[in-house]
Design a protein around this motif. Structure first.
Motif, PDB file in Angstrom:
ATOM      1  N   TYR A  90       0.843  -1.185   0.000  1.00  0.00           N
ATOM      2  CA  TYR A  90       0.000   0.000   0.000  1.00  0.00           C
ATOM      3  C   TYR A  90       0.883   1.242   0.000  1.00  0.00           C
ATOM      4  O   TYR A  90       1.873   1.302   0.715  1.00  0.00           O
ATOM      5  N   ALA A 125       1.465   9.499   8.461  1.00  0.00           N
ATOM      6  CA  ALA A 125       1.584   8.489   9.518  1.00  0.00           C
ATOM      7  C   ALA A 125       0.252   7.792   9.783  1.00  0.00           C
ATOM      8  O   ALA A 125       0.217   6.586  10.023  1.00  0.00           O
ATOM      9  N   ASP A 126      -0.846   8.548   9.710  1.00  0.00           N
ATOM     10  CA  ASP A 126      -2.149   7.929   9.956  1.00  0.00           C
ATOM     11  C   ASP A 126      -2.455   6.878   8.897  1.00  0.00           C
ATOM     12  O   ASP A 126      -2.984   5.812   9.182  1.00  0.00           O
ATOM     13  N   ASN A 127      -2.113   7.236   7.665  1.00  0.00           N
ATOM     14  CA  ASN A 127      -2.323   6.301   6.572  1.00  0.00           C
ATOM     15  C   ASN A 127      -1.453   5.059   6.758  1.00  0.00           C
ATOM     16  O   ASN A 127      -1.895   3.927   6.511  1.00  0.00           O
ATOM     17  N   ARG A 181      -0.521   3.803   9.512  1.00  0.00           N
ATOM     18  CA  ARG A 181      -1.099   3.026  10.585  1.00  0.00           C
ATOM     19  C   ARG A 181      -2.262   2.174  10.067  1.00  0.00           C
ATOM     20  O   ARG A 181      -2.356   0.988  10.340  1.00  0.00           O
ATOM     21  N   THR A 182      -3.165   2.820   9.298  1.00  0.00           N
ATOM     22  CA  THR A 182      -4.305   2.093   8.744  1.00  0.00           C
ATOM     23  C   THR A 182      -3.833   0.973   7.814  1.00  0.00           C
ATOM     24  O   THR A 182      -4.343  -0.141   7.861  1.00  0.00           O
ATOM     25  N   SER A 183      -2.834   1.294   6.984  1.00  0.00           N
ATOM     26  CA  SER A 183      -2.344   0.285   6.043  1.00  0.00           C
ATOM     27  C   SER A 183      -1.691  -0.869   6.782  1.00  0.00           C
ATOM     28  O   SER A 183      -1.827  -2.033   6.374  1.00  0.00           O
ATOM     29  N   LYS A 217      -2.463  -1.903   9.732  1.00  0.00           N
ATOM     30  CA  LYS A 217      -3.548  -2.707  10.297  1.00  0.00           C
ATOM     31  C   LYS A 217      -4.163  -3.598   9.216  1.00  0.00           C
ATOM     32  O   LYS A 217      -4.470  -4.755   9.459  1.00  0.00           O
ATOM     33  N   ARG A 218      -4.284  -3.052   8.021  1.00  0.00           N
ATOM     34  CA  ARG A 218      -4.839  -3.828   6.920  1.00  0.00           C
ATOM     35  C   ARG A 218      -3.926  -5.015   6.590  1.00  0.00           C
ATOM     36  O   ARG A 218      -4.393  -6.126   6.367  1.00  0.00           O
ATOM     37  N   GLU A 255      -4.268  -7.451   9.773  1.00  0.00           N
ATOM     38  CA  GLU A 255      -5.562  -8.046  10.088  1.00  0.00           C
ATOM     39  C   GLU A 255      -6.245  -8.642   8.867  1.00  0.00           C
ATOM     40  O   GLU A 255      -6.827  -9.710   8.936  1.00  0.00           O
ATOM     41  N   ASP A 256      -6.204  -7.901   7.768  1.00  0.00           N
ATOM     42  CA  ASP A 256      -6.989  -8.292   6.604  1.00  0.00           C
ATOM     43  C   ASP A 256      -6.182  -9.187   5.676  1.00  0.00           C
ATOM     44  O   ASP A 256      -6.650 -10.218   5.223  1.00  0.00           O
ATOM     45  N   THR A 302      10.815   7.649   8.764  1.00  0.00           N
ATOM     46  CA  THR A 302      10.775   7.366  10.195  1.00  0.00           C
ATOM     47  C   THR A 302       9.365   7.558  10.742  1.00  0.00           C
ATOM     48  O   THR A 302       8.885   6.755  11.536  1.00  0.00           O
ATOM     49  N   GLY A 303       8.684   8.612  10.288  1.00  0.00           N
ATOM     50  CA  GLY A 303       7.335   8.885  10.775  1.00  0.00           C
ATOM     51  C   GLY A 303       6.381   7.740  10.486  1.00  0.00           C
ATOM     52  O   GLY A 303       5.651   7.289  11.369  1.00  0.00           O
ATOM     53  N   ALA A 306       4.708   4.892  13.255  1.00  0.00           N
ATOM     54  CA  ALA A 306       3.264   4.711  13.372  1.00  0.00           C
ATOM     55  C   ALA A 306       2.905   3.226  13.359  1.00  0.00           C
ATOM     56  O   ALA A 306       1.927   2.804  13.968  1.00  0.00           O
ATOM     57  N   ARG A 315       2.295  -5.420  18.920  1.00  0.00           N
ATOM     58  CA  ARG A 315       1.147  -6.063  19.540  1.00  0.00           C
ATOM     59  C   ARG A 315       0.758  -7.332  18.771  1.00  0.00           C
ATOM     60  O   ARG A 315       0.416  -8.348  19.363  1.00  0.00           O
TER      61      ARG A 315
END
Lengths: 382, 327
Positions: A74, A80-82, A84-86, A88-89, A92-93, A105-106, A110, A117
């Motif tokens: 992705y 950084a937010d993106n 993080r979401t990617s 997780k994808r 998890e997905d 680094t940023g 993230a 975890r």
């Protein structure tokens, strides 16, 4: 519009389900999130090309542990937010077996809490030392740290009897971290920072900062920490102001692009770089020579563009992961993690990697070569 | 049947049903994450819609308030060890005070000048958080600990989903009530014609300042919660593009439609993930979808669709008095 949207959703989830159903036992999923677009695309673009190229090659040669590799990637820009979401994808997905990615680094930081975890091995391709210090169980990285770059530069300065240095750095993440590390280690080499200037990521003229440095007493050399356009502008302004003290750049500019942008002004500039930049100039008995020549040839043939250090980081990351899976004999996450941590004597484009439980990078200062730019090309200094 | 059609009762119930039903269709935590992000964005958009859709004032600086909330939580909780709830509250109060102080001079401006002033405000906040790295961690952002309340840690996607879902209902309920209150009527009046509203005895400045503060607080609270949920906060969250994104959510969903803001937020949050398969063309397709929507539905998705449905309804069974419904 709404109908179409719902249908697109359904279609997408159907595809997602079909593909997750299709994860047969015969593929190993390599997850990745890179900065392919945006201001850090000069990192992400060669990294992605490298991953695709080598995964295809490994698959053509029969894959790993008898399984084919599949790349799930992705593009996250520098958000950084993106990232993080990617991540997780991916976790998890897509349920990837290992993640090789994180151009900056940023974006890497993230992803760190999530992979820690979830317990999935993660090899980052970003520079700063915070990624591996303190050591995080599941997080590794391949590029040299900014601290090592500062140390290598100061080592060279010390050899030239330079003790008073002016620092000019970008206010982006890379420049900031580099500035902090430089100030922290300068004392170890008996070097005093006598001027400390910064410039913004979008600045187009650094003459005021350089003039200030020029008027500071006793400056024997200038060190510029930054990446992108900034260092090239600094180099040009430096020449325009007729400054003659040696100019040092960081590894952030270690690509041909910098020489192109800075032109003649780059002559005489010194910087620490990886062996990849001077592949054909390495001594024949250099252990890295076959690896870097091989990578350079393959990359330049496949993409038609000049090789850059950053793509090399992705090569190292992918190969360390692949070797670890071979050693572990499975894709069991803990076994692969342990195997990565025990990587010994791996010869990559960035240097010879010897990892341990305390060192998730595994490179020492010899991994950096001191380079000087002469007539538009890199020359080995040491 | 009338109450079913009123947004304050029927619409809210429908939204509650949707929020309650969605978890059954989410296969894993990634989809939960998307739902949570939709919720967070939706609440900010609902607040912003009060300002843009009802008061007719443009703000291109709302991400600044969002970022301030996040950084307030980050700095107070991570650096100074405050309880998260207190930090969130202080962030909200601080942003409210800031919004109140700057609202009076800023809201005297109209049209492009107002947009410029709010844009400037957002950019100033964004620059401050990325340069004051001793406090904010600079461009790479800072770590934010999890949200705890009375020793209970807010952890896991499912828990966050219900919290954000509940807050979304609360936010929508609040917004619908504000719109139907005297303040809301004053706002709609000044949106129509400020001079006429003044002539009718509406204190327009006061109404504008109030709604500006309310929408800024919505953004700040969600900024705090987002920082706790994500575990970090970066200057991007307070950046110019995030502001534009928030305004686009409101405009795409339909200005002056609270449910439109929710729908707009959902689409703008989910669409980029759906389009990630297009690789390099992602942004092109994304832009094209937005452009086509705005060309063919200039009033936004929800109002346009509502009108279409209403027209069909009226053709089937003309009930007098239904058209007073304003979604």
């Amino acid at each position: 519009m709404r109908g179409k949207h719902v249908r697109a959703w359904l279609a997408a989830s159907a595809v997602a389900m079909a593909s997750s159903g299709a994860i047969a036992a015969d593929t190993i999923k390599i997850g990745s999130f890179l900065s392919v677009t945006g201001p850090a695309s000069f990192l992400g673009d060669p990294e992605l090309k490298t991953l695709q190229m080598y995964i295809d090659q490994i698959n053509a040669e029969g894959g790993v542990l008898g399984k084919q590799l599949a790349l799930v990637h992705y593009d996250v820009g520098v958000d950084a937010d993106n990232a993080r979401t990617s991540t997780k994808r991916l976790l998890e997905d897509d349920q990837v077996d290992v993640i090789v990615g994180g151009s900056t680094t940023g974006t890497t930081m993230a992803a760190v809490p999530l992979v820690e975890r979830a317990g999935v091995p993660f090899i980052s391709l970003a520079g700063a030392v915070v990624i591996i210090e303190p050591v995080k169980k599941w997080v590794f990285k391949t590029p040299h740290t900014d601290r090592m770059a500062a140390q290598k530069i100061f080592e060279d300065m010390k050899a030239r009897d330079i003790t008073k240095v002016a620092l000019i750095s970008g206010t982006g993440g890379f420049g900031k971290s580099g500035r902090a590390q430089s100030t922290a280690v300068a004392g170890d080499y008996g070097i005093e920072i006598v001027a400390d200037e910064t410039y913004g990521p979008k600045d187009t003229d650094m003459t005021p900062q350089l003039t200030k440095i020029k008027n500071t007493d006793g400056v024997q050399a200038v060190l510029n920490f930054g990446f992108g356009q900034g260092p090239a502008i600094v180099t040009k302004n430096y020449k325009q102001l007729g400054m003659t003290a040696p100019l040092y750049q960081s590894h952030g500019v270690a690509s041909k692009k910098y020489i192109e942008l800075a032109g003649d002004a780059a002559n005489g500039v010194r910087l620490p770089g990886s062996a990849l930049l001077v592949a054909d100039k390495l001594a024949d008995d250099d252990p890295q020579k076959p690896v870097v020549i091989g990578y350079q040839t393959m990359y330049e043939k496949a993409t038609g563009t000049d090789v850059s250090t950053f793509g090399g980081h992705a090569y190292d990351g992918l190969m360390i992961a692949v070797e670890a899976m071979k050693t572990a004999g499975s894709t069991d996450k803990e076994a692969v993690r342990a195997a990565i941590e025990n990587t010994q004597g791996f010869v990559g484009t960035g240097g010879v990697v010897n990892m341990s439980a305390e060192d998730h990078l595994g490179l020492d200062l010899t991994a950096f070569r001191m380079l000087e730019i002469q007539d538009g090309d890199w020359v080995l200094v040491d | 049947m009338g109450w079913m059609r009123a947004p304050r009762t029927g619409g809210l119930m429908l939204l509650a049903l949707i929020v309650a039903a969605i978890p059954w269709f989410l296969p894993n935590n990634f989809y939960f994450e998307m739902a949570i992000l939709v919720g967070i964005n939706a609440i900010v958009a609902v607040g912003l819609n009060l300002l843009i859709g009802y008061a007719g004032q443009i703000s291109l600086g709302h991400a600044g308030f969002f970022g301030l909330g996040g950084y307030c939580s980050g700095i107070l909780v991570a650096t100074y060890g405050w309880p998260p709830a207190l930090a969130l509250l202080l962030g909200a109060v601080g942003v409210a005070a800031l919004a109140f102080i700057i609202a009076r001079p800023i809201l005297r401006l109209k049209g492009h000048y107002l947009a410029m002033a709010t844009l400037g405000l957002g950019i100033i906040i964004s620059i401050v958080v990325s340069t004051e790295d001793w406090l904010t961690g600079g461009p790479d952002g800072m770590y934010v600990p999890p949200f705890t309340l009375f020793g209970w840690e807010l952890y896991g996607e499912a828990v966050w989903y219900w919290v954000i879902g509940g807050l979304l209902l609360l936010a929508v309920w609040l917004a619908l009530n504000i719109i139907d209150s005297p303040v809301g009527r004053a706002l709609r009046a000044l949106h129509g014609s400020e001079v006429a509203a003044q002539a009718a005895g509406v204190d327009t400045t006061r109404a504008k300042v109030r709604v500006f503060v309310v929408s800024a607080v919505f953004a700040a609270v969600m900024g705090s919660l987002h920082a706790h949920y994500a575990g970090f906060v970066t200057p991007t969250s307070s950046g110019f593009f995030h502001s534009i994104e928030l305004v686009t959510m409101v405009v795409l969903g339909g200005m002056a439609s609270t449910f439109g803001a929710v729908v707009g937020a959902a689409i703008l949050t989910v669409l980029p993930q759906l389009l990630s398969g297009f690789e390099d063309y992602e942004m092109v397709v994304f832009g094209l979808i937005l452009m086509l929507t705005m060309i063919f539905m200039p009033q936004g998705l929800v109002p346009t669709l509502a009108r279409v449905c209403k027209r069909r309804d009226q053709r089937a069974s003309p009930i007098p008095g239904v058209d007073e419904v304003d979604p």
